[in-house]
Design an enzyme around this catalytic site. Structure first.
Site, PDB file in Angstrom:
ATOM      1  N   THR A 174       0.841  -1.199   0.000  1.00 20.07           N
ATOM      2  CA  THR A 174       0.000   0.000   0.000  1.00 20.07           C
ATOM      3  C   THR A 174       0.874   1.247   0.000  1.00 20.07           C
ATOM      4  OG1 THR A 174      -1.907  -0.988   1.117  1.00 20.07           O
ATOM      5  CG2 THR A 174      -1.811   1.394   1.061  1.00 20.07           C
ATOM      6  N   ARG A 234     -14.923   3.814   2.669  1.00 20.35           N
ATOM      7  CA  ARG A 234     -15.635   2.720   2.031  1.00 20.35           C
ATOM      8  C   ARG A 234     -16.390   1.961   3.110  1.00 20.35           C
ATOM      9  NH1 ARG A 234     -10.350   0.586   2.379  1.00 20.35           N
ATOM     10  NH2 ARG A 234      -9.676   1.555   0.461  1.00 20.35           N
ATOM     11  N   GLU A 260     -10.621  -5.570   9.265  1.00 23.16           N
ATOM     12  CA  GLU A 260     -10.000  -4.328   8.806  1.00 23.16           C
ATOM     13  C   GLU A 260     -11.115  -3.355   8.468  1.00 23.16           C
ATOM     14  OE1 GLU A 260      -6.617  -4.481   6.080  1.00 23.16           O
ATOM     15  OE2 GLU A 260      -7.394  -2.684   5.081  1.00 23.16           O
ATOM     16  N   ASN A 279      -4.082 -11.557   2.863  1.00 24.18           N
ATOM     17  CA  ASN A 279      -4.930 -10.381   2.955  1.00 24.18           C
ATOM     18  C   ASN A 279      -5.655 -10.071   1.651  1.00 24.18           C
ATOM     19  OD1 ASN A 279      -5.653  -7.804   4.541  1.00 24.18           O
ATOM     20  ND2 ASN A 279      -4.868  -7.004   2.608  1.00 24.18           N
ATOM     21  N   GLU A 280      -6.996 -10.088   1.710  1.00 23.12           N
ATOM     22  CA  GLU A 280      -7.869  -9.651   0.622  1.00 23.12           C
ATOM     23  C   GLU A 280      -7.591 -10.358  -0.705  1.00 23.12           C
ATOM     24  OE1 GLU A 280      -7.553  -5.400   0.513  1.00 23.12           O
ATOM     25  OE2 GLU A 280      -8.639  -5.140   2.403  1.00 23.12           O
ATOM     26  N   TRP A 324       0.532 -10.150   3.524  1.00 20.49           N
ATOM     27  CA  TRP A 324       0.007  -9.434   2.358  1.00 20.49           C
ATOM     28  C   TRP A 324       0.712  -9.961   1.104  1.00 20.49           C
ATOM     29  CZ3 TRP A 324      -1.392  -7.442   6.871  1.00 20.49           C
ATOM     30  CH2 TRP A 324      -2.442  -6.508   6.954  1.00 20.49           C
TER      31      TRP A 324
END
Length: 669
Positions: A104, A391, A269, A192-193, A146
């Protein structure tokens, strides 16, 4: 916990028998009051167990600058985050398991760059976890990957090529935390995601048990509620091995499949919003409504502390801001005090009451108890305008001023003392009269104003919100020449891994250097650049002279650069513009206007080979640039109009070994 619940049950029965008294005058006042009436009752049992409020360090490199803060400021920041009954008083710390990839805002190093390479002192997450434990020995620790180092993918950008190898890699991190830092990891995540693999989850549980880590719980899948919830329902073995279903940015809602699993539900998160008044409103609203609407018993903020350059993606999306280690300046932002309204008055192991809900004219309230008579009520009346998160999309709702009457029943009717605390959003303060409390009813003049946050606690101990804050004044980044090591301490690695290196082959001037240590692309989580790059300094720098000694280790194909006015970082690094001076082992140099090398201003040939030290100098003044190699001019006054400002940077042409030393910047804003 079982003994506590038995004791609590006896206490409730005793209270129910002793306090069968009416409060007719007060009841009459409550009925006549303009506003809603609400019952807080534990006689029908309790709701779900509260698991705590936490925050994420990582995803990525969000705590990068914190470790470089001088004392006493660094300890003060850590106190505001972790010290019980002081600031945020966080119950959970979730950290990134560094995987060498851009995640990120930057890159966090892996404990295993290569298959036979192990180092459990890289990065700062170990240090941060120990500091958190030092302040709160009961804090819950979580780890989540991640990105992953490239060797796990065996040529593929995929961590599930060899399930056992990936599980070994993750468990080695848990073992390293225990062996080298005496840290017990409580929860471990998957990826992650990104996509989950059910066979991997089962194997991870098996290998954790084999290594003696039966107490380490598994949380899945740190993405959306589906498809993991359906997979858990359809697979009894998977249902057995997982402990928590964690969703990201759920908008306070859950899905039926998740509820049917019977597992703990977490917002693993959330927040990810600028830490101003609106961000504080977002955080206050979801801390209550994640449970009311979605039965989520834990909410974890991304991110812990905005300790990275503000112009990187999602600048100032931390609970507080600490992005100036050179000055010691930091800011305890409003989300810290919003957090405190829950964390300073509850603990993991408490239980929500079943009687929690929305307020009649907007807002919500939750109530939690330790089962021993202590009761905390948290009320928020955040308006739509002042509580939007980044979001997801927030449907419109209306909040208006109101009086709220709370009837205490069950074990709470025989109370000793109540205390009330209020955290209003600055610039939106509304008049609130005193809060009157009595044995049966919280009633009188609790006016739930728009954009306010209340905590009422039945407890004899004292808390104070907020605490006074004094920090050093903010200053710009160092503008004058300083020792190279001071600059290097402030680097923010965007792609690749740059580490301190002892060069045994050079006992002289370049014995201690900064080295780019990856020769393979990691298993990426975000759009890593094809180059490696680390940024340094002040985004507002315009005119500057950058000097650095460079050492290319890869013959023929190797290359390095120094750069100024770099205008993008983090997940946007591939499209970064700036002024880049490249030097290649094949004897060429280039001046480009972007990291990708699409915009070429100047190129030429020089007498350069690998495995020799060279000094590069790049000067940017107004709209023109000049470059030198070993003090000899390569070009002068080449037009470079865009971008007008940005960071300084160093890096390599690809994932190759290279070294840097004696980095210096003279800059103006």
């Amino acid at each position: 916990m079982a003994d506590s619940l038995i004791k609590a049950s006896r206490q409730r029965r005793k209270n129910a028998m002793v306090t069968q008294r009416a409060a007719v005058p007060l009841l009459l006042c409550a009925i006549l009051a303009p506003g809603g009436t609400y019952v807080l009752d534990d006689s029908g049992g309790l709701g779900r167990e509260f698991d705590g409020i936490g925050a994420v360090s990582g995803g990525g490199a969000t705590s990068r600058l914190l470790v470089n803060y001088p004392e006493p400021y660094r300890s003060e920041i850590l106190d505001y985050l972790f010290k019980p009954n002081f600031g945020a008083s966080l119950h959970i710390l979730k950290v990134e398991i560094g995987g060498d990839g851009q995640t990120t805002d930057g890159t966090e190093p892996s404990h295993m760059h290569y298959a036979l390479d192990e180092d459990y002192f890289r990065g700062y997450e170990w240090w941060l976890m120990k500091e958190a434990k030092k302040r709160n020995p009961n804090i819950t620790l979580m780890g989540l990957p991640w990105s992953f180092p490239g060797w796990l993918g065996k040529g593929f950008n995929w961590p599930y090529v060899n399930l056992r190898l990936t599980a070994y890699y993750v468990i080695s991190w848990i073992m390293g935390a225990k062996h080298y830092h005496n840290l017990d990891i409580d929860y471990i995540g998957i990826w992650n995601e990104r996509t989950f693999d059910t066979s991997y989850i089962k194997l991870l549980r098996e290998m954790l048990n084999f290594q003696g880590f039966q107490r380490v719980k598994i949380i899945v899948s740190d993405n959306l509620w589906e498809p993991i919830s359906a997979s858990v329902l359809l697979d009894p073995e998977l249902l057995k091995v997982i402990d928590v279903i964690g969703a990201h940015y759920p908008g306070t809602q859950t899905v039926m499949d998740a509820k049917l699993t019977g597992k703990k539900l977490w917002s693993s998160e959330d927040f990810s919003t600028f830490n101003n008044d609106v961000g504080a409103g977002c955080w206050g609203r979801i801390l209550n409504q994640n449970y009311i609407n979605g039965y989520m018993t834990s909410t974890i903020a991304w991110n812990l502390v905005a300790s990275y350059y503000e112009q990187l993606p999602y600048g100032r999306c931390g609970l507080m801001t600490a992005q100036e280690p050179w000055s010691g300046h930091y800011v305890v932002e409003a989300p810290i005090w919003v957090t405190a309204h829950t964390t300073q008055f509850t603990q993991p192991g408490w239980y929500y009451l079943k009687t929690v809900d929305h307020l009649e004219k907007g807002g919500s309230y939750v109530a939690l108890t330790d089962g021993l008579g202590n009761l905390t009520i948290i009320i928020e009346t955040m308006s739509h305008k002042h509580s939007m998160c980044i979001r997801p999309f927030l449907p419109y709702f209306n909040v208006s001023q109101q009086y709220a009457t709370f009837f205490l029943k069950g074990s709470f009717v025989s109370t000793v003392k109540y205390q009330s605390y209020r955290c209003g959003i600055p610039n939106l303060e509304k008049h609130l009269r005193n809060l009157f409390l009595n044995n049966w009813i919280l009633y009188g003049s609790l006016m739930a104003a728009v954009a306010s946050h209340w905590n009422c606690k039945r407890m004899s101990s004292s808390h104070s919100l907020p605490s006074p804050l004094v920090t050093k004044a903010a200053t710009s980044f160092l503008l004058n020449p300083s020792p190279s090591h001071l600059y290097i301490r402030m680097i923010s690695v965007v792609t690749g891994v740059f580490e301190y290196f002892v060069n045994a082959e050079d006992p002289g001037e370049h014995r201690f250097t900064l080295r780019q240590v990856l020769n393979q692309r990691p298993i990426t989580w975000a759009a890593d650049a094809s180059n490696t790059i680390t940024i340094i300094g002040d985004y507002k720098w315009t005119n500057m002279t950058i000097t650095c000694d460079v050492y290319i280790e890869t013959p023929e194909k190797g290359g390095v650069f120094i750069a100024g006015r770099v205008n993008k970082g983090g997940i946007f690094i591939r499209s970064a513009r700036g002024v880049f001076l490249w030097l290649f082992a094949n004897g060429t140099y280039r001046l480009t206007g972007d990291l990708a090398g699409w915009i070429t201003y100047k190129l030429g040939h020089v007498d350069v080979t690998a495995k020799k030290w060279y000094t590069l100098t790049l000067t940017l003044k107004d709209r023109f640039s000049s470059g030198m190699l070993n003090g000899k001019l390569l070009w002068k006054d080449v037009y470079v109009a865009f971008p007008p400002n940005g960071w300084a940077a160093i890096g390599t042409h690809s994932f190759d070994f290279a070294q840097f030393d004696n980095f210096q910047v003279e800059a103006t804003r």
